[in-house]
Enzyme design. Structure first.
Site, PDB file in Angstrom:
ATOM      1  N   LYS A  22      20.627 -62.959  18.092  1.00  0.00           N
ATOM      2  CA  LYS A  22      20.363 -61.515  17.651  1.00  0.00           C
ATOM      3  C   LYS A  22      20.618 -61.022  16.175  1.00  0.00           C
ATOM      4  O   LYS A  22      19.864 -60.740  15.370  1.00  0.00           O
ATOM      5  CB  LYS A  22      20.973 -60.198  18.615  1.00  0.00           C
ATOM      6  N   ASN A  23      21.996 -61.432  15.701  1.00  0.00           N
ATOM      7  CA  ASN A  23      22.321 -61.055  14.682  1.00  0.00           C
ATOM      8  C   ASN A  23      21.841 -61.981  13.611  1.00  0.00           C
ATOM      9  O   ASN A  23      22.027 -61.627  12.359  1.00  0.00           O
ATOM     10  CB  ASN A  23      23.886 -60.914  14.629  1.00  0.00           C
ATOM     11  N   CYS A 116      29.580 -45.525  14.140  1.00  0.00           N
ATOM     12  CA  CYS A 116      29.133 -45.625  15.420  1.00  0.00           C
ATOM     13  C   CYS A 116      30.350 -45.840  16.295  1.00  0.00           C
ATOM     14  O   CYS A 116      31.486 -45.738  15.924  1.00  0.00           O
ATOM     15  CB  CYS A 116      28.294 -46.892  15.346  1.00  0.00           C
ATOM     16  N   ARG A 121      32.485 -47.736   9.900  1.00  0.00           N
ATOM     17  CA  ARG A 121      31.256 -48.806   9.598  1.00  0.00           C
ATOM     18  C   ARG A 121      30.650 -48.330   8.077  1.00  0.00           C
ATOM     19  O   ARG A 121      29.431 -48.214   8.175  1.00  0.00           O
ATOM     20  CB  ARG A 121      30.731 -49.238  10.323  1.00  0.00           C
ATOM     21  N   PRO A 122      31.335 -48.150   7.049  1.00  0.00           N
ATOM     22  CA  PRO A 122      30.685 -47.876   5.824  1.00  0.00           C
ATOM     23  C   PRO A 122      29.792 -48.892   5.182  1.00  0.00           C
ATOM     24  O   PRO A 122      29.835 -50.180   5.621  1.00  0.00           O
ATOM     25  CB  PRO A 122      31.747 -47.352   4.790  1.00  0.00           C
ATOM     26  N   VAL A 123      29.142 -48.492   4.254  1.00  0.00           N
ATOM     27  CA  VAL A 123      28.150 -49.731   3.485  1.00  0.00           C
ATOM     28  C   VAL A 123      28.421 -49.554   1.871  1.00  0.00           C
ATOM     29  O   VAL A 123      27.524 -50.154   1.165  1.00  0.00           O
ATOM     30  CB  VAL A 123      26.721 -49.278   3.641  1.00  0.00           C
ATOM     31  N   LEU A 125      30.067 -51.850   0.594  1.00  0.00           N
ATOM     32  CA  LEU A 125      30.230 -52.859  -0.187  1.00  0.00           C
ATOM     33  C   LEU A 125      28.640 -53.456  -0.524  1.00  0.00           C
ATOM     34  O   LEU A 125      28.275 -54.113  -1.490  1.00  0.00           O
ATOM     35  CB  LEU A 125      30.829 -53.900   0.581  1.00  0.00           C
ATOM     36  N   ASP A 306      33.178 -59.655  18.237  1.00  0.00           N
ATOM     37  CA  ASP A 306      31.938 -59.564  19.032  1.00  0.00           C
ATOM     38  C   ASP A 306      32.433 -60.212  20.725  1.00  0.00           C
ATOM     39  O   ASP A 306      31.856 -59.917  21.561  1.00  0.00           O
ATOM     40  CB  ASP A 306      30.765 -60.071  18.703  1.00  0.00           C
ATOM     41  N   ILE A 328      39.235 -56.494  13.140  1.00  0.00           N
ATOM     42  CA  ILE A 328      37.866 -55.947  12.230  1.00  0.00           C
ATOM     43  C   ILE A 328      37.451 -54.685  12.315  1.00  0.00           C
ATOM     44  O   ILE A 328      36.996 -54.071  11.409  1.00  0.00           O
ATOM     45  CB  ILE A 328      36.777 -57.058  12.751  1.00  0.00           C
ATOM     46  N   ARG A 398      19.994 -54.145  24.463  1.00  0.00           N
ATOM     47  CA  ARG A 398      19.961 -54.331  22.847  1.00  0.00           C
ATOM     48  C   ARG A 398      20.028 -55.830  22.350  1.00  0.00           C
ATOM     49  O   ARG A 398      19.752 -56.241  21.280  1.00  0.00           O
ATOM     50  CB  ARG A 398      20.908 -53.361  22.240  1.00  0.00           C
TER      51      ARG A 398
HETATM   52  C1  EPZ Z   1      28.117 -57.766  11.921  1.00  0.00           C
HETATM   53  O1  EPZ Z   1      28.347 -56.316  11.425  1.00  0.00           O
HETATM   54  C2  EPZ Z   1      27.552 -57.682  13.146  1.00  0.00           C
HETATM   55  N1  EPZ Z   1      26.178 -57.064  13.415  1.00  0.00           N
HETATM   56  C3  EPZ Z   1      28.216 -57.156  14.277  1.00  0.00           C
HETATM   57  O2  EPZ Z   1      27.922 -57.250  15.416  1.00  0.00           O
HETATM   58  C4  EPZ Z   1      29.807 -57.980  14.084  1.00  0.00           C
HETATM   59  O3  EPZ Z   1      30.633 -57.493  14.854  1.00  0.00           O
HETATM   60  C5  EPZ Z   1      30.361 -57.977  12.607  1.00  0.00           C
HETATM   61  O4  EPZ Z   1      29.198 -58.474  11.696  1.00  0.00           O
HETATM   62  C6  EPZ Z   1      31.471 -58.704  12.496  1.00  0.00           C
HETATM   63  O5  EPZ Z   1      31.451 -59.953  12.834  1.00  0.00           O
HETATM   64  C7  EPZ Z   1      25.116 -57.731  12.796  1.00  0.00           C
HETATM   65  O6  EPZ Z   1      25.228 -58.612  12.309  1.00  0.00           O
HETATM   66  C8  EPZ Z   1      23.983 -56.806  12.925  1.00  0.00           C
HETATM   67  P1  EPZ Z   1      30.952 -56.288   8.655  1.00  0.00           P
HETATM   68  P2  EPZ Z   1      28.436 -55.732   9.871  1.00  0.00           P
HETATM   69  O7  EPZ Z   1      30.368 -55.731   7.726  1.00  0.00           O
HETATM   70  O8  EPZ Z   1      27.886 -56.745   9.104  1.00  0.00           O
HETATM   71  C9  EPZ Z   1      33.874 -52.869   6.968  1.00  0.00           C
HETATM   72  C10 EPZ Z   1      27.242 -56.677  17.635  1.00  0.00           C
HETATM   73  O9  EPZ Z   1      27.703 -56.130  18.623  1.00  0.00           O
HETATM   74  N2  EPZ Z   1      32.830 -52.802   6.000  1.00  0.00           N
HETATM   75  O10 EPZ Z   1      31.371 -57.568   8.728  1.00  0.00           O
HETATM   76  O11 EPZ Z   1      28.042 -54.381  10.040  1.00  0.00           O
HETATM   77  C11 EPZ Z   1      33.133 -52.533   8.475  1.00  0.00           C
HETATM   78  O12 EPZ Z   1      33.313 -51.257   8.707  1.00  0.00           O
HETATM   79  C12 EPZ Z   1      27.616 -56.153  16.417  1.00  0.00           C
HETATM   80  O13 EPZ Z   1      26.119 -57.489  17.735  1.00  0.00           O
HETATM   81  C13 EPZ Z   1      33.098 -51.700   5.023  1.00  0.00           C
HETATM   82  O14 EPZ Z   1      34.308 -51.031   5.043  1.00  0.00           O
HETATM   83  O15 EPZ Z   1      30.082 -56.014   9.921  1.00  0.00           O
HETATM   84  C14 EPZ Z   1      34.114 -53.488   9.350  1.00  0.00           C
HETATM   85  O16 EPZ Z   1      35.431 -52.882   9.544  1.00  0.00           O
HETATM   86  C15 EPZ Z   1      28.493 -55.185  16.402  1.00  0.00           C
HETATM   87  N3  EPZ Z   1      32.215 -51.537   3.860  1.00  0.00           N
HETATM   88  C16 EPZ Z   1      34.451 -54.609   8.373  1.00  0.00           C
HETATM   89  O17 EPZ Z   1      34.147 -54.314   7.186  1.00  0.00           O
HETATM   90  C17 EPZ Z   1      31.090 -52.201   3.984  1.00  0.00           C
HETATM   91  O18 EPZ Z   1      30.100 -51.882   3.079  1.00  0.00           O
HETATM   92  C18 EPZ Z   1      33.525 -55.952   8.813  1.00  0.00           C
HETATM   93  O19 EPZ Z   1      32.382 -55.338   9.103  1.00  0.00           O
HETATM   94  C19 EPZ Z   1      30.784 -53.204   5.124  1.00  0.00           C
HETATM   95  C20 EPZ Z   1      31.756 -53.341   6.051  1.00  0.00           C
END
Ligand code: EPZ
Length: 419
Positions: A22-23, A116, A121-123, A125, A306, A328, A398
């Site tokens: 999925k991811n 969520c 989960r900010p964006v 970065l 995950d 994480i 999902r």
């Molecule tokens: C991906 O989420 C996956 N989702 C998640 O799977 C997975 O848990 C996660 O990577 C970690 O492996 C998808 O691929 C669709 P991150 P992502 O950016 O990319 C923080 C599932 O159940 N962060 O690596 O959103 C964030 O809050 C899902 O399939 C910022 O602070 O994860 C987290 O604490 C759930 N600012 C950490 O970084 C940012 O701009 C890692 O998140 C981005 C992230």
């Protein structure tokens, strides 16, 4: 809302075909916006999240259709560069359309995804990376409004910590930016290498994917591609841990157990054995009760966050005391109180849960607030005495393709109940 009724206590025997990840699929789908030619994704999972992204891509102008496990997408023309709140808030991966739209059209307006259940989960970065590539970014009424009238350019992007989504987003945008992009402290997840392989076949030049330093040489034009989505390592781990909980022996087909990274030796230590087959792996429970093992989630190749909830479910009936540390996401133990309702002994202190194994859990009505937590309840239910009702099955839809069908074929007593 559908529920799953599960009567536990039956070991699992048989073959489980593992679906495409999925991811990975979600990011590969976003890549369809980078070209006016057709993208064909083989081994694509048919999941609610994939459907939802198909809807979003459709309103951007990308038509898509499924034929078996083959997903075809074509964004001949971009009809709209706006991704509305309603479609982005339901699934964070939708946010990844921002970079491709910006790279192709020079502008995009994409809703912020919001927090969520598992954390804020900010964006930031993601936005930092796009700004470094020349995007002018404003935030207005919950939307990111981004412009790059002269297109994006290559940049040096150094992430302060590892983010899967931001790494992928930077790669997607850089593939159609002018010049070279260096990404340091990049995520190393297998899905990143999968995306790189697809972008390379489309005409970008991505090297270093799978390491923490990724180099992308963008292309003016990208072409269509036929790409096979890599196997879902989280689904692979889920079925392995189902065996760890119920006992038995499953052949997991169309997968590669090495994708589990550091989780593989941990599962072996807990009492599972793995033997490679022609196209997958045979997983067997070697002990009556699993041994308690400690874990700490980490970016890949560390133990995936995950898998954490499902691992905890397996540990609830292990022999001994296990410590599960989540590093994480800040709020990813919502399954703990639900598992406790089934008789598990779990105490949570900050980011660490201590699980004292008991002989057996007892079925109960339960529900979780996210996908992987819901799967942990299914795993616990498969090993529990009596009936468990897992509520809010839409979470499972999902991310786990044909879940009850795959489990029932291996001897589980599981049934979807519609209300
Ligand atoms: C991906 O989420 C996956 N989702 C998640 O799977 C997975 O848990 C996660 O990577 C970690 O492996 C998808 O691929 C669709 P991150 P992502 O950016 O990319 C923080 C599932 O159940 N962060 O690596 O959103 C964030 O809050 C899902 O399939 C910022 O602070 O994860 C987290 O604490 C759930 N600012 C950490 O970084 C940012 O701009 C890692 O998140 C981005 C992230």
């Amino acid at each position: 809302m559908d529920k799953l009724a599960i009567i536990g206590g039956r070991p699992l025997y048989g073959i489980v075909p593992i679906s495409g990840a999925k991811n990975s699929a979600l990011k590969l789908m976003a890549a369809s916006l980078l070209t006016d030619e057709e993208i064909v994704l083989e081994n694509a999972p048919r999941l609610a999240d994939v459907d939802m992204l198909m809807r979003l891509l459709d309103q951007h102008g990308a038509q898509s259709s499924f034929d078996g496990a083959t997903l075809r997408l074509r964004a001949k023309d971009i009809k709209s560069t706006e991704a509305p709140y309603d479609l982005v808030r339901k699934m964070r991966a939708s946010f990844n359309v921002l970079g491709p739209l910006l790279a192709r059209e020079g502008k995009a307006k994409v809703s912020l995804p919001g927090g969520c259940a598992i954390g804020a989960r900010p964006v930031d970065l993601h936005l930092q990376a796009l700004a470094a590539m020349g995007a002018k970014i404003d935030l207005d009424e919950g939307y990111v409004i981004a412009e790059a009238p002269d297109g994006l350019h290559g940049a040096d992007i150094s992430f302060p910590f590892v983010s899967v989504g931001a790494t992928e987003h930077a790669m997607l945008a850089a593939a159609r930016a002018k010049g070279e992009t260096h990404i340091s402290n990049a995520a190393c997840e297998p899905e990143i290498a999968d995306l790189a392989e697809c972008l390379n076949a489309m005409g970008a030049k991505v090297s270093g994917a799978g390491t923490s330093a990724i180099h992308v040489v963008g292309a003016d034009r990208l072409s269509g591609v036929t790409h096979r989505v890599l196997p879902d390592r989280i689904e692979t781990g889920a079925y392995a841990m189902a065996v760890g909980t119920t006992g038995g022996e499953l052949t997991l087909a169309n997968t590669d157990v090495e994708l589990l990274g550091a989780a593989l030796p941990i599962l072996e230590k807990a009492g599972l054995s793995f033997a490679a087959t022609d196209d997958g792996v045979k997983v067997k429970k070697e002990r009556d009760r699993c041994l308690a093992v400690d874990i700490e989630t980490k970016p890949y190749p560390g133990i995936a966050t995950d898998l954490q909830a499902m691992f905890m479910a397996m540990m609830t009936t292990a022999d001994g005391v296990s410590r599960v540390k989540e590093t994480i996401f800040e709020n990813r133990f919502m399954h703990a109180p639900e598992l406790s309702r089934m008789g598990a002994k779990i105490s949570v202190d900050g980011q660490t849960a201590t699980v004292t194994g008991v002989e057996r859990l007892k079925g109960a009505p339960v529900m979780a607030t996210d996908l992987r937590a819901s799967m942990s309840l299914v795993i616990a239910a498969l090993g529990a005495e009596g009936q468990t009702m897992v509520n809010r099955v839409y979470h499972l839809d999902r991310g786990f393709e044909r879940l009850e069908e795959k489990l029932a074929e291996c001897g589980a007593l599981i049934e979807r109940v519609s209300e």
